[in-house]
Enzyme design. Structure first.
Site, PDB file in Angstrom:
ATOM      1  N   LYS A  80       0.841  -1.193   0.000  1.00 19.67           N
ATOM      2  CA  LYS A  80       0.000   0.000   0.000  1.00 19.67           C
ATOM      3  C   LYS A  80       0.884   1.253   0.000  1.00 19.67           C
ATOM      4  O   LYS A  80       1.920   1.283   0.666  1.00 19.67           O
ATOM      5  CB  LYS A  80      -0.891  -0.042   1.243  1.00 19.67           C
ATOM      6  CG  LYS A  80      -1.948   1.027   1.341  1.00 19.67           C
ATOM      7  CD  LYS A  80      -2.822   0.797   2.580  1.00 19.67           C
ATOM      8  CE  LYS A  80      -3.933   1.820   2.710  1.00 19.67           C
ATOM      9  NZ  LYS A  80      -4.770   1.584   3.916  1.00 19.67           N
ATOM     10  N   SER A 155      -9.755   1.570   2.914  1.00 16.22           N
ATOM     11  CA  SER A 155      -8.856   2.332   2.070  1.00 16.22           C
ATOM     12  C   SER A 155      -7.793   1.498   1.352  1.00 16.22           C
ATOM     13  O   SER A 155      -7.182   1.992   0.401  1.00 16.22           O
ATOM     14  CB  SER A 155      -8.153   3.410   2.910  1.00 16.22           C
ATOM     15  OG  SER A 155      -7.271   2.814   3.843  1.00 16.22           O
ATOM     16  N   SER A 179      -9.929  -0.753   7.169  1.00 13.25           N
ATOM     17  CA  SER A 179      -9.328  -0.532   5.846  1.00 13.25           C
ATOM     18  C   SER A 179      -8.584  -1.730   5.265  1.00 13.25           C
ATOM     19  O   SER A 179      -8.186  -1.688   4.101  1.00 13.25           O
ATOM     20  CB  SER A 179      -8.375   0.664   5.890  1.00 13.25           C
ATOM     21  OG  SER A 179      -9.103   1.854   5.819  1.00 13.25           O
TER      22      SER A 179
END
Lengths: 492, 100
Positions: A80, A155, A179
């Site tokens: 990420k 997210s 997330s």
């Protein structure tokens, strides 16, 4: 034969160590898959082809020498954008960090490298991890591999989409209010949020420091256990990392849940839960019951306050953490300022996107003079009540089982009202507030062809219990999730 | 009743060092009002007896030895700076000089 890019990290490692395949060939397989799939999915923000092949050559050389190449040897991973890496950029999906090069690697990244994992590149996210759909990225729109017209969740949407589309063996995300678990559920993969303190946050760009945790998104539960073995443990660079021994999580995967008590919180099964999701979760609970788990009803009376508490505490912490992006030491700077105040204001106003600005304003408001007691202190007190709910529930059960998300993946733009988007985190938020470990494991596909997720929450530092239950369910669920078609429904 | 006024949004934006155009301010009055009204559900709970939860873990006073360790080399620390002179970060003038 199954292409290498469809295999799990543990299968890949076993084959690489046995000499059945080279790490270089595994990486080539994934790079080919990325070329084929990422034009549709748009999970990747950076692909590190040359360094991935160089890392693979090192793994292959170690195997040739007869050295142990590590527990994740040859397993390609996507990271990420919120994780600091010396290689490439670390943007957090934000204009304000466009082009930022971290001078150091996050501890989690360092540990993966030590374990022999191969970095394929970085993947998309909601800006500063604020969002539940990855629509708040300033870089690009990532699509759900199961239906390209739908969001991947967020997210960690790029992480989940890259795992679901077989563009990596596994991915590393971060979870502040769901997330990791929510996008894992929406994309049909496994996602784990470890107990707060299990994984060092050093090098994780901070959103809400009392809630953030790093964790894996994987193709199966065994991979989640293997990756957690590599990630977990105290780190002198993070004073909030827990000084506790880390077990071998794979030993918890016994396939046996007899004698375990599963608590179903009645507050998770209300009209907020869509009927199809409820049905998939209830079938999953039946599978675990048939395997010998005892199912009891429990109550978490303050569940309905979780979203309100979370959006006070998380925005308050975010407003403090994001104050550092002022254009002085790194990141974007407004160039033509005549004084320092104008530089700060124009830098932040041009650098932060709409949702990030909204949360900074909310956080500033709830911390401001005259409102601190009414909002921030009140939220901290209700956070204590939420934690107490779980303490009491865990007197009657060993794990709490329910849905990960109230709905499957939704269409782009479907939740344009911020509060409506916030409410999509209703089942995941409480684990962050109470600092519990949680896993989401796929539990079926809806009529519309979208995955559903089963969430299992455990007592603090009892990752082994949640992994054991998730693994037992995965072994006995009686169906194969299949692979996403990478198509939009309109075209089917 | 509206909890948030245009003046409130402007005040908080000033504290947060954000500049908003008129349309954004009006949108935020509405959005923050809706979100804060939702948060007001917490007032239904009596929490007078509850100790606030300040930390996620029961860790207090995490100490380490007072030893000199490695730190980031200066070039690395300055490498991302929008403006520097090789030793310091450079910023626009902070103190206003008085007119002669």
């Amino acid at each position: 034969m199954t292409p290498w890019y469809q295999k799990t990290a543990w299968e890949t490692r076993r084959a690489v160590v046995a000499g059945d395949i080279t790490a270089a060939a595994v990486v080539e397989s994934y790079l080919g898959r990325i070329r084929e799939a990422d034009g549709k999915v748009d999970a990747y923000t950076q692909v590190w082809q040359d360094s991935a092949l160089a890392q693979a050559a090192e793994v292959d050389a170690a195997v040739q020498r007869g050295d142990d190449p590590g527990p994740l040897a040859g397993a390609p991973v996507s990271l990420k954008e919120v994780l600091c890496t010396q290689q490439g950029h670390t943007t957090c999906g934000s204009r304000i960090l466009n082009g930022f090069r971290s001078p150091y690697d996050a501890t989690a990244v360092q540990r993966l490298a030590n374990a022999g994992a191969i970095f394929l590149g970085k993947v998309n996210m909601d800006e500063f991890a604020m969002g539940s759909s990855t629509e708040n990225s300033s870089i690009k729109r990532t699509r759900n591999p199961w239906n390209l017209d739908c969001v991947p969740g967020g997210s960690s949407g790029g992480s989940a989409a890259s795992v679901a589309a077989d563009e990596c063996a596994f991915s590393i995300g971060s979870d502040t209010g769901g997330s990791i678990r929510q996008p894992a559920a929406l994309c049909g993969c496994v996602g784990v949020k470890p107990t707060y303190g299990r994984v060092s946050r050093y090098g994780l760009v901070a959103f809400a420091s009392s809630l953030d945790q790093i964790g894996p998104l994987t193709k199966d539960v065994r991979d989640a256990a293997v990756v957690l073995n590599a990630l977990c443990g105290q780190d002198p660079h993070d004073a909030t990392s827990a000084p506790l021994p880390v077990p071998d999580f794979t030993k918890a995967l016994t396939g046996d849940v007899r004698g375990l008590r599963l608590g179903l919180p009645r507050e998770f099964f209300t009209e907020d839960l869509g009927p199809e999701m409820r049905q998939r979760v209830e079938l999953a609970v039946d599978v675990l019951r048939a395997q010998g788990a005892e199912v009891v009803e429990v109550s978490l009376p303050h569940t309905g306050y979780g979203v309100a508490v979370y959006y006070i505490i998380a925005t308050a912490e975010a407003s403090a953490n994001l104050a550092r992006f002022d254009g002085v030491r790194y990141g974007y700077r407004y160039k033509d300022a005549r004084n320092i105040r104008e530089m700060y204001v124009r830098t932040k106003s041009e650098g932060f996107g709409q949702e990030v600005q909204r949360r900074i304003l909310l956080g500033t408001y709830v911390l401001s003079s005259g409102y601190y007691d009414a909002y921030y202190l009140k939220a901290q007190k209700v956070r204590a009540l939420i934690k107490r709910d779980f303490d009491q529930a865990f007197e009657h059960c060993d794990a709490i089982v329910g849905p990960t998300s109230p709905t499957p993946a939704f269409a782009f733009g479907a939740k344009s009202d911020p509060l409506e988007m916030y409410l999509s985190d209703i089942y995941t938020i409480s684990a962050n507030l109470a600092a519990l470990p949680g896993v989401s494991v796929p539990c079926g596909v809806t009529e519309a062809g979208l995955p559903a997720g089963l969430q299992i929450l455990g007592r603090p530092f009892e990752e082994e219990t949640v992994l054991r239950i998730a693994h037992c369910y995965e072994q006995h669920r009686g169906f194969d999730m299949g692979k996403p078609a990478l198509k939009s429904h309109a075209r089917q | 009743m509206s909890k948030i006024t245009l003046q409130d949004v402007e005040y908080v934006a000033g504290l947060a060092q954000l500049e908003l155009d008129q349309a954004a301010k009006e949108r935020l009055v509405h959005e923050m009002d809706e979100i804060l009204a939702y948060m007001d559900k917490l007032n239904a709970l009596d929490t007078s007896w509850v100790e606030p939860m300040m930390h996620a873990l029961d860790l207090t006073n995490v100490f380490r030895g007072d030893e000199v360790g490695d730190s980031l080399p200066r070039e690395a620390a300055l490498a991302n700076a929008p403006l520097h002179d090789g030793e310091y970060f450079l910023v626009p003038k902070i103190l206003e000089t008085e007119e002669p």
